[in-house]
Motif scaffolding. Structure first.
Motif, short mmCIF file in Angstrom:
data_model
loop_
_atom_site.label_atom_id
_atom_site.label_comp_id
_atom_site.label_asym_id
_atom_site.label_seq_id
_atom_site.Cartn_x
_atom_site.Cartn_y
_atom_site.Cartn_z
N GLN A 1 -0.81 3.94 2.11
CA GLN A 1 -0.84 2.55 1.64
C GLN A 1 -1.15 1.59 2.78
OE1 GLN A 1 2.78 1.59 -0.50
NE2 GLN A 1 2.11 -0.55 -0.75
N ASN B 1 -4.75 2.01 3.94
CA ASN B 1 -5.74 1.34 3.10
C ASN B 1 -5.68 -0.18 3.21
OD1 ASN B 1 -6.96 3.67 2.11
ND2 ASN B 1 -5.36 3.92 0.54
N ARG B 2 -4.46 -0.71 3.29
CA ARG B 2 -4.32 -2.16 3.40
C ARG B 2 -4.96 -2.68 4.68
NH1 ARG B 2 -0.63 -5.30 6.00
NH2 ARG B 2 0.82 -3.58 6.38
#
Ligand SMILES: C[S@@+](CC[C@H](N)C(=O)[O-])C[C@H]1O[C@@H](n2cnc3c(N)ncnc32)[C@H](O)[C@@H]1O
Ligand SMILES: C[S@@+](CC[C@H](N)C(=O)[O-])C[C@H]1O[C@@H](n2cnc3c(N)ncnc32)[C@H](O)[C@@H]1O
Lengths: 192, 192
Positions: free
Chosen positions: B180, B183-184
């Motif tokens: 997460q 990707n952020r």
């Protein structure tokens, strides 16, 4: 500190001073960087450093921010060549801290040899002439987005690798400076 | 840089990020020191740092001098305890860079463990509370007259010893951050 322990501290320090190791600051201009570099030099036993200041900069600039200038002598030069050629002629290896195709990892260098670590300016880095004059280019690995380290930080990382190698090699264990310099500095520092 | 090579650079960087290594700046106040520390953190793969600013200092101070703040997140805390206790509770070893009777040489430490390097203010050094909370005190050898190094210099010397150890241990070779976060950050950095 008592006079006695100060005396002993000075003697111990002078006995550890590395006469064949120096830093060349090539147009580094921020006073806090110059001060931090000189301070680190004192800490690793370097007693003399070299500087070329950018044109127009008052050369006393390096002498404001730090008490370390009392313990480390700065030789200022009007040009790179004026300062660096005599050092090369003494047989010192000149290492430019510089990103280039021929740069090697700073840890791959033998710092027990007589060595000049040359660092470049905050904005422009090592000049073309300095890169050409240098025997090797050395580089500290960078694993992030930013392209370079602060110049006083980069200098310190290299100098502490030198300190580690010279410590291991026993180079801090016997006096390198000559009797005359030893006595002069001891006298000057003991009687401010 | 082309979009493609920027994309690859970001992916490589995120794959090297060390999630269990951080720096705690305890009342460091000079913007150029804060900036130099954050810049070094980016360079060794540290993505999050912690700071307590001295009372009265505008906390945005650390965000002026350096582009590195785009790549490294600073968590600011109202007190040392507020910031450091949760890190200790996560099982991180807290090393205070601090001259004391119980200080050990910084090279004697195992930095492959989850580690917080805590550094003190320019003028007063590490506070009594921070010294007490720390698991170990670490010290960089000083062989000269000056008592301490510049704080950004000291931090960098310790962080590059960490980098050396983690490199040797292969800790930069596989991704540590979660999908997460990966990707952020990749999205944010690719599309400024
Ligand atoms: C801020 S840097 C100069 C950056 C300049 N934009 C450039 O491209 O060279 C100032 C000096 O610090 C030294 N330096 C900074 N990061 C370094 C690194 N990772 N390896 C070796 N030297 C570095 C170099 O001597 C450089 O000239
Ligand atoms: C300029 S020093 C503080 C000096 C302060 N007068 C003192 O006595 O602690 C700022 C910070 O840099 C770090 N530091 C500086 N030199 C160091 C060294 N040789 N070993 C470990 N940490 C050092 C410490 O974290 C220190 O709190």
């Amino acid at each position: 500190m008592s006079d006695n322990s100060r005396n002993q501290k000075i003697i111990d320090l002078l006995n550890r001073r590395q006469t064949n190791m120096t830093v060349f600051m090539d147009e580094v201009h921020k006073p806090h960087n110059l001060a931090a570099i000189v301070r680190t030099c004192d800490a690793v036993g370097i007693g003399e450093v070299h500087a070329v200041y950018p044109e127009g900069m008052i050369s006393s600039c390096g002498h404001t921010a730090s008490g370390s200038n009392r313990w480390v002598e700065t030789h200022t030069h009007n040009s790179l060549d004026e300062g660096i050629i005599p050092l090369k002629e003494q047989g010192m290896q000149v290492l430019a801290a510089h990103f280039s195709d021929r740069a090697v990892d700073f840890r791959a260098i033998d710092y027990t040899k007589p060595t000049v670590v040359l660092v470049g300016s905050e904005l422009y880095g090592v000049t073309e002439r300095a890169a050409e004059v240098a025997d090797e280019h050395v580089l500290i690995p960078m694993l992030g987005m930013v392209q370079s380290l602060n110049v006083s930080v980069a200098t310190a990382i290299i100098l502490y690798e030198m300190q580690r190698q010279r410590e291991t090699a026993g180079m801090y264990d016997s006096r390198q400076i000559d009797e005359q310099t030893f006595n002069r500095l001891r006298f000057e520092w003991l009687h401010p």
